[in-house]
Design a protein around this motif. Sequence first.
Motif, PDB file in Angstrom:
ATOM      1  N   VAL A 154      -5.625 -14.061  -3.017  1.00  0.00           N
ATOM      2  CA  VAL A 154      -4.536 -13.332  -2.366  1.00  0.00           C
ATOM      3  C   VAL A 154      -3.932 -12.325  -3.332  1.00  0.00           C
ATOM      4  O   VAL A 154      -3.725 -11.146  -2.986  1.00  0.00           O
ATOM      5  CB  VAL A 154      -3.439 -14.305  -1.857  1.00  0.00           C
ATOM      6  N   ARG A 155      -3.662 -12.775  -4.566  1.00  0.00           N
ATOM      7  CA  ARG A 155      -3.072 -11.896  -5.572  1.00  0.00           C
ATOM      8  C   ARG A 155      -3.975 -10.671  -5.826  1.00  0.00           C
ATOM      9  O   ARG A 155      -3.516  -9.535  -5.881  1.00  0.00           O
ATOM     10  CB  ARG A 155      -2.869 -12.665  -6.877  1.00  0.00           C
ATOM     11  N   ARG A 156      -5.275 -10.933  -5.957  1.00  0.00           N
ATOM     12  CA  ARG A 156      -6.232  -9.850  -6.236  1.00  0.00           C
ATOM     13  C   ARG A 156      -6.300  -8.858  -5.070  1.00  0.00           C
ATOM     14  O   ARG A 156      -6.316  -7.642  -5.275  1.00  0.00           O
ATOM     15  CB  ARG A 156      -7.617 -10.448  -6.518  1.00  0.00           C
ATOM     16  N   LYS A 157      -6.322  -9.394  -3.859  1.00  0.00           N
ATOM     17  CA  LYS A 157      -6.445  -8.523  -2.680  1.00  0.00           C
ATOM     18  C   LYS A 157      -5.176  -7.698  -2.460  1.00  0.00           C
ATOM     19  O   LYS A 157      -5.235  -6.541  -2.037  1.00  0.00           O
ATOM     20  CB  LYS A 157      -6.796  -9.358  -1.439  1.00  0.00           C
ATOM     21  N   VAL A 158      -4.001  -8.279  -2.737  1.00  0.00           N
ATOM     22  CA  VAL A 158      -2.742  -7.533  -2.642  1.00  0.00           C
ATOM     23  C   VAL A 158      -2.737  -6.400  -3.673  1.00  0.00           C
ATOM     24  O   VAL A 158      -2.321  -5.272  -3.377  1.00  0.00           O
ATOM     25  CB  VAL A 158      -1.525  -8.466  -2.839  1.00  0.00           C
ATOM     26  N   CYS A 159      -3.243  -6.684  -4.888  1.00  0.00           N
ATOM     27  CA  CYS A 159      -3.342  -5.649  -5.932  1.00  0.00           C
ATOM     28  C   CYS A 159      -4.284  -4.518  -5.497  1.00  0.00           C
ATOM     29  O   CYS A 159      -4.014  -3.339  -5.752  1.00  0.00           O
ATOM     30  CB  CYS A 159      -3.836  -6.256  -7.239  1.00  0.00           C
ATOM     31  N   GLU A 160      -5.372  -4.891  -4.817  1.00  0.00           N
ATOM     32  CA  GLU A 160      -6.314  -3.875  -4.329  1.00  0.00           C
ATOM     33  C   GLU A 160      -5.680  -3.006  -3.255  1.00  0.00           C
ATOM     34  O   GLU A 160      -5.921  -1.795  -3.194  1.00  0.00           O
ATOM     35  CB  GLU A 160      -7.580  -4.557  -3.790  1.00  0.00           C
ATOM     36  N   LEU A 161      -4.838  -3.610  -2.409  1.00  0.00           N
ATOM     37  CA  LEU A 161      -4.117  -2.846  -1.391  1.00  0.00           C
ATOM     38  C   LEU A 161      -3.107  -1.894  -2.036  1.00  0.00           C
ATOM     39  O   LEU A 161      -2.882  -0.787  -1.556  1.00  0.00           O
ATOM     40  CB  LEU A 161      -3.402  -3.789  -0.419  1.00  0.00           C
ATOM     41  N   GLU A 162      -2.530  -2.338  -3.162  1.00  0.00           N
ATOM     42  CA  GLU A 162      -1.627  -1.461  -3.916  1.00  0.00           C
ATOM     43  C   GLU A 162      -2.372  -0.283  -4.522  1.00  0.00           C
ATOM     44  O   GLU A 162      -1.923   0.867  -4.449  1.00  0.00           O
ATOM     45  CB  GLU A 162      -0.930  -2.251  -5.026  1.00  0.00           C
ATOM     46  N   LYS A 163      -3.535  -0.556  -5.100  1.00  0.00           N
ATOM     47  CA  LYS A 163      -4.338   0.501  -5.734  1.00  0.00           C
ATOM     48  C   LYS A 163      -4.792   1.542  -4.713  1.00  0.00           C
ATOM     49  O   LYS A 163      -4.904   2.728  -5.034  1.00  0.00           O
ATOM     50  CB  LYS A 163      -5.556  -0.111  -6.428  1.00  0.00           C
ATOM     51  N   SER A 164      -5.046   1.091  -3.496  1.00  0.00           N
ATOM     52  CA  SER A 164      -5.466   2.021  -2.436  1.00  0.00           C
ATOM     53  C   SER A 164      -4.267   2.738  -1.809  1.00  0.00           C
ATOM     54  O   SER A 164      -4.428   3.523  -0.882  1.00  0.00           O
ATOM     55  CB  SER A 164      -6.249   1.270  -1.354  1.00  0.00           C
ATOM     56  N   LYS A 165      -3.044   2.430  -2.316  1.00  0.00           N
ATOM     57  CA  LYS A 165      -1.794   3.075  -1.891  1.00  0.00           C
ATOM     58  C   LYS A 165      -1.396   2.744  -0.450  1.00  0.00           C
ATOM     59  O   LYS A 165      -0.584   3.457   0.152  1.00  0.00           O
ATOM     60  CB  LYS A 165      -1.869   4.591  -2.092  1.00  0.00           C
TER      61      LYS A 165
END
Length: 320
Positions: A105-116
């Motif tokens: 979950v933490r990793r996927k939320v970070c990926e959503l942040e990186k994709s803006k």
Amino acid sequence: MQNLPSVTSEIDSKTVLKVIRKDFKLISPYFHKLNLEWMIEGYNVFKDLDKYIILIYLINKDFEFYRRNSLNINYENFLKDKTLEIDKINLINLSKDLIIPKESVRRKVCELEKSKIIKKIGKKFLIDRTVFKIFKIESTLKNFSALITIFNKILKNEKLSKNTLSSEEAIKLMKQNFSFVWYQYYKFVFIYYYRWKKYFKDLEIFIIIATITVNSSSKIIKNSLGSGSFIDKWRNEMKRAETQGINTMSISEITGIPRPTVVRKIKYLLKNDYISIDKRKLINIKLSNKKSKEVFKIQDENLISLSEFIIRVFNQILIK
């Protein structure tokens, strides 16, 4: 002076459940189209259904806020603002509610942040409202309206409703009650996918078997037009389904899942008695007795949830 809504015009979920079970052959194509296309669109955008479900989970926090405060936001006003505001993201709750490991979950939320798509400001999170363009919400509204329309038609035939509702009218009414309708839809989505995720441990497997089921079911419905529509009869036909099957290439093209992945998941489904493959390598649903009991139990739970979901929306948009 506006007349008060009639108490007798409300339809309860138990009545709806009976209607769904009785006329499942009529309802199932619209129900499966709504859910399968929603899943496929999410997979094709992110190539990761868990990330898609996480994003929907976060967006629904706004709908929960509107619902909790008895606010009804229509479709146009909802899309006017540029961002959705989320107070905080509780990774533990996300992990528990969506059956995804906390670190994932933490990793996927970070990926959503990186994709803006998600932006963090202090302890708050903002979601770009233009993300709804990704979700093809108009397409979902169209499929949802088709389900509501056929449901209304069945109710009218059963003399349980006097309303006449076209697909265009259903879309208009759902847009007027958008925050309420979408809160109920996402609430149902989480329950529905939670059960299948818990059972299959893998939503890609569920997309594949759902695609095979829709293919087999459409042939059965076409060949059984005008016959009894009781769900038990539909299930018996599905268990011994020997219709024109579907191949792995077609499954890959429909779902967007790479063919090697489809082949690997098909081997799992075949090994565990969910499907059969004929001499032409065409795949059909053919549940063993044990698997059919497991799958039909989950289906029964989902039909109860579906009846509650549909009637909340139906009563909201149609009770006058």
